[in-house]
Design an enzyme around this catalytic site. Structure first.
Site, mmCIF file in Angstrom:
data_model
loop_
_atom_site.group_PDB
_atom_site.id
_atom_site.type_symbol
_atom_site.label_atom_id
_atom_site.label_comp_id
_atom_site.label_asym_id
_atom_site.label_seq_id
_atom_site.Cartn_x
_atom_site.Cartn_y
_atom_site.Cartn_z
ATOM 1 N N ARG A 15 0.894 -0.998 0.034
ATOM 2 C CA ARG A 15 0.461 0.038 -0.213
ATOM 3 C C ARG A 15 1.254 0.725 0.085
ATOM 4 O O ARG A 15 1.986 1.204 0.115
ATOM 5 C CB ARG A 15 -0.831 0.597 0.971
ATOM 6 C CG ARG A 15 -2.110 -0.947 1.215
ATOM 7 C CD ARG A 15 -2.940 -1.249 2.182
ATOM 8 N NE ARG A 15 -2.400 -1.690 3.494
ATOM 9 C CZ ARG A 15 -2.778 -1.747 5.148
ATOM 10 N NH1 ARG A 15 -3.969 -1.145 4.978
ATOM 11 N NH2 ARG A 15 -1.560 -2.471 5.620
ATOM 12 N N LYS A 74 1.186 1.991 7.306
ATOM 13 C CA LYS A 74 2.333 1.386 8.572
ATOM 14 C C LYS A 74 2.993 2.794 9.373
ATOM 15 O O LYS A 74 3.530 3.333 9.257
ATOM 16 C CB LYS A 74 2.935 0.065 8.232
ATOM 17 C CG LYS A 74 1.681 -0.696 7.244
ATOM 18 C CD LYS A 74 0.023 -1.359 8.568
ATOM 19 C CE LYS A 74 0.509 -1.988 9.595
ATOM 20 N NZ LYS A 74 -1.328 -2.224 10.427
ATOM 21 N N TYR A 93 -1.038 4.623 10.919
ATOM 22 C CA TYR A 93 -1.643 3.386 11.608
ATOM 23 C C TYR A 93 -0.210 3.893 13.019
ATOM 24 O O TYR A 93 1.092 3.012 12.281
ATOM 25 C CB TYR A 93 -1.927 2.212 11.004
ATOM 26 C CG TYR A 93 -3.429 1.963 10.435
ATOM 27 C CD1 TYR A 93 -4.246 2.324 11.463
ATOM 28 C CD2 TYR A 93 -3.463 1.949 9.118
ATOM 29 C CE1 TYR A 93 -5.698 2.248 10.510
ATOM 30 C CE2 TYR A 93 -4.470 2.091 7.896
ATOM 31 C CZ TYR A 93 -5.902 2.221 8.765
ATOM 32 O OH TYR A 93 -6.933 1.746 8.517
ATOM 33 N N HIS A 95 -0.642 2.018 16.145
ATOM 34 C CA HIS A 95 -1.344 0.928 17.031
ATOM 35 C C HIS A 95 -0.028 0.809 18.263
ATOM 36 O O HIS A 95 0.899 0.060 18.266
ATOM 37 C CB HIS A 95 -0.802 -0.790 16.534
ATOM 38 C CG HIS A 95 -1.988 -1.092 15.528
ATOM 39 N ND1 HIS A 95 -3.454 -0.673 15.631
ATOM 40 C CD2 HIS A 95 -1.844 -0.527 14.063
ATOM 41 C CE1 HIS A 95 -4.045 -0.747 14.812
ATOM 42 N NE2 HIS A 95 -3.547 -0.363 13.811
ATOM 43 N N GLU A 117 -6.009 4.843 13.667
ATOM 44 C CA GLU A 117 -6.883 4.190 14.259
ATOM 45 C C GLU A 117 -7.544 4.399 15.472
ATOM 46 O O GLU A 117 -8.571 4.089 16.232
ATOM 47 C CB GLU A 117 -6.448 2.805 14.518
ATOM 48 C CG GLU A 117 -5.569 3.000 15.472
ATOM 49 C CD GLU A 117 -3.870 3.619 15.798
ATOM 50 O OE1 GLU A 117 -2.720 3.183 16.569
ATOM 51 O OE2 GLU A 117 -3.280 3.615 14.216
ATOM 52 N N ASP A 269 -2.388 -6.355 16.026
ATOM 53 C CA ASP A 269 -1.351 -5.521 15.592
ATOM 54 C C ASP A 269 -1.906 -4.294 16.884
ATOM 55 O O ASP A 269 -0.736 -3.656 17.143
ATOM 56 C CB ASP A 269 -1.886 -4.780 14.311
ATOM 57 C CG ASP A 269 -2.689 -4.078 13.765
ATOM 58 O OD1 ASP A 269 -3.977 -4.924 15.012
ATOM 59 O OD2 ASP A 269 -2.999 -3.675 12.829
#
Length: 361
Positions: A15, A74, A93, A95, A117, A269
């Site tokens: 991505r 990510k 993101y 996490h 998120e 994750d």
């Protein structure tokens, strides 16, 4: 504003943070976008596509990172920590609850880090997590069905069965977006599906979607202990915003599952909800423990980057545009975006992350 789009470095993460159409809108708003060469190739976007959209193509990650706003997919990996700067905006993101090293790095760097998120509406919806949750939920059954094949290490069960032979049993822990989408695919394949959730109102809503095609069960330790050993495919779909997922399935319960059954945990994750779980990768997606196949790839939507990149950009672009137009002032203009703030001024801001790392807060 200068915006950087580095190439993703996570294993087989194809991505990209911005599509050419997103870049075009940003450049039309007088922003300058620097895209690392090859960043979009895995998702089907060439450097030429980005140039046509008005981007500047740069030769290295360091140049792409050296911008006021960095947009990724990510979380930064250790090889990228060196690029993170004080005063910079990072939008991706994160996490953090499952990654102390990254949390420490971001706090020490002075970066302002906003996590996709944890961007949250007043009603609890997570607009930037939802599109990837939809994709991950659907993929969880797709991958699960594959690894149930004997040649892949599974017990050789066809989820849909055939006349005269029972269908496979799919147990889904969590009836949120991931669990709902997993159930849609599993039902479509003809599997016997059970969803376990602690929210009675959510179970009532799911009944309006599935009727009698899905067995809807209230979550309790006894209920989980009753159904998990009978599962051919167990899907973890538990989310607690900003926190590690609770362990719902302990090792002893995994031992009671059929040899060759499969566990797919979409919440890996955030730590995952199965005790025997540890993160894997697209290159090495599975391992066998207690005779059960474990699939625990944290970036599952990276398997379908053409679809997932566009789906993600459809949701993130309005927020990227606000950050580009207003900088940190965008947080005071958008309450949902403000809830996405995890790190600022060398401090942890998000309450859930503070709770996980009180010594860093």
């Amino acid at each position: 504003m200068e915006i950087g789009v580095p190439k993703e470095t996570k294993d087989q993460e194809f991505r990209v943070g911005l599509t050419p159409s997103s870049v075009k809108l940003l450049t039309q708003n007088n922003h300058v976008v620097f895209v690392e060469t090859g960043a979009g190739m895995g998702a089907g976007f060439s450097d030429r596509d980005y140039l046509a959209a008005g981007a500047k193509i740069v030769d290295s990650a360091a140049i792409a990172w050296d911008r006021e706003l960095v947009v990724k997919v990510k979380e930064p990996l250790k090889n990228e920590y060196q690029y993170i700067q004080a005063g910079q905006l990072l939008f991706t993101y994160l996490h953090l609850a499952a990654d102390r090293a990254l949390t420490e790095c971001l706090v020490k760097s002075g970066v302002t880090a906003i996590a996709y998120e944890t961007v949250e509406f007043d009603d609890g919806r997570l607009p930037l997590l939802t599109p990837m949750s939809i994709i991950a939920g659907r993929l969880s059954v797709q991958f699960g069905a594959r690894y149930l094949e004997k040649q892949q290490g599974g017990r050789g069960v066809l989820l849909g069965g055939i006349p005269g032979v029972r269908p496979g049993r799919v147990v889904i822990l969590g009836g949120g977006v991931v669990g709902t989408e997993a159930a849609k695919i599993a039902v479509g394949m003809g599997a016997r599906v059970q969803i376990i959730d602690i929210n009675v109102e959510r179970l009532a809503y799911l009944e309006t979607l599935f009727g009698s095609r899905v067995e809807l069960l209230y979550s309790s330790p006894a209920q989980i202990e009753a159904v998990v050993p009978e599962a051919d495919l167990l899907i973890g779909a538990v989310l607690v915003v900003g926190k590690k997922a609770p362990i719902l399935v302990n090792r002893n319960l995994v031992k009671q599952m059929y040899p060759g059954s499969v566990i797919v945990d979409v919440a890996v994750d955030q730590g995952g909800c199965v005790e025997t779980l540890r993160p894997t990768s697209h290159t090495n997606p599975i391992y066998i423990e207690e005779e059960v196949v474990h699939f625990a790839v944290p970036n599952m939507p990276g398997a379908v980057p053409w679809t997932s990149t566009q789906a993600l950009n459809n949701s993130t672009l309005p927020y990227v545009l606000k950050l580009a137009n207003f900088g940190l002032n965008a947080l005071s203009k958008d309450a949902a975006l403000a809830k996405g703030l995890n790190i600022k001024n060398y401090q942890i801001i998000h309450p859930a992350v503070q709770e996980v790392f009180p010594d860093l807060a």
